[in-house]
Design a protein around this motif. Structure first.
Motif, PDB file in Angstrom:
ATOM      1  N   ARG A  36       0.813  -1.066   0.087  1.00  0.00           N
ATOM      2  CA  ARG A  36       0.186   0.106   0.138  1.00  0.00           C
ATOM      3  C   ARG A  36       0.893   1.385   0.031  1.00  0.00           C
ATOM      4  N   GLN A  37       0.140   2.391  -0.313  1.00  0.00           N
ATOM      5  CA  GLN A  37       0.973   3.624  -0.531  1.00  0.00           C
ATOM      6  C   GLN A  37       0.000   4.720  -0.069  1.00  0.00           C
ATOM      7  N   LYS A  41       4.058   9.062   1.223  1.00  0.00           N
ATOM      8  CA  LYS A  41       4.601   7.801   1.738  1.00  0.00           C
ATOM      9  C   LYS A  41       5.227   7.247   0.727  1.00  0.00           C
ATOM     10  N   GLU A  42       6.203   6.311   1.367  1.00  0.00           N
ATOM     11  CA  GLU A  42       6.639   5.080   0.473  1.00  0.00           C
ATOM     12  C   GLU A  42       5.798   3.997   0.198  1.00  0.00           C
ATOM     13  N   ARG A  43       5.964   3.165  -0.545  1.00  0.00           N
ATOM     14  CA  ARG A  43       5.119   2.038  -0.684  1.00  0.00           C
ATOM     15  C   ARG A  43       5.528   0.833   0.254  1.00  0.00           C
ATOM     16  N   GLU A  44       4.577   0.411   1.072  1.00  0.00           N
ATOM     17  CA  GLU A  44       4.799  -0.369   2.062  1.00  0.00           C
ATOM     18  C   GLU A  44       4.272  -1.703   1.953  1.00  0.00           C
ATOM     19  N   ALA A  90      -4.835   4.225   1.923  1.00  0.00           N
ATOM     20  CA  ALA A  90      -4.019   4.185   1.004  1.00  0.00           C
ATOM     21  C   ALA A  90      -4.343   3.739  -0.409  1.00  0.00           C
TER      22      ALA A  90
END
Length: 122
Positions: A36-37, A41-44, A90
């Protein structure tokens, strides 16, 4: 070439549930992951499942609330999300890994879906 199509996103109140689906073309022997992003924020990493379904993996932030599963007969992976929180908001992406690498890292995955928006209101 594998095509991944996510569905099931939407707007839900905090504490609610959603189920995301990811339909894959081609063979069903990939390890699959959900990432998710959120804006800015960065994709996690969220969750992953081995091609056989024998092992599943979760980020600490979703453990106990989200469940990943797959139906290889339908070439579909699911992410059941319960007890949703505003911080779960996200774009959610599913991804396929054909080389059976480390499931935790986005760079492992070879194919990505277009993403589906999940918005959790407080």
């Amino acid at each position: 070439q594998v095509q991944l199509v996510e569905s099931g996103g939407g707007l839900v109140q905090a504490g609610g549930s959603l189920r995301l689906s990811c339909a894959a073309s081609g063979r069903n022997s990939y390890n699959m992951g959900w990432f998710r992003q959120a804006p800015g924020k960065e994709r996690e990493f969220v969750a992953a499942i081995r091609w056989s379904g024998s092992s599943t993996y979760y980020a600490d932030s979703v453990k106990g609330r989200f469940t990943i599963s797959r139906d290889n007969a339908k070439n579909t992976v699911y992410l059941q999300m319960n007890s949703l929180k505003p911080e779960d908001t996200a774009v959610y992406y599913c991804a396929a890994d054909e080389a059976y690498g480390s499931v935790w890292y986005a760079t492992t995955y070879d194919y990505w879906g277009q993403g589906t928006q999940v918005t959790v209101s407080s």
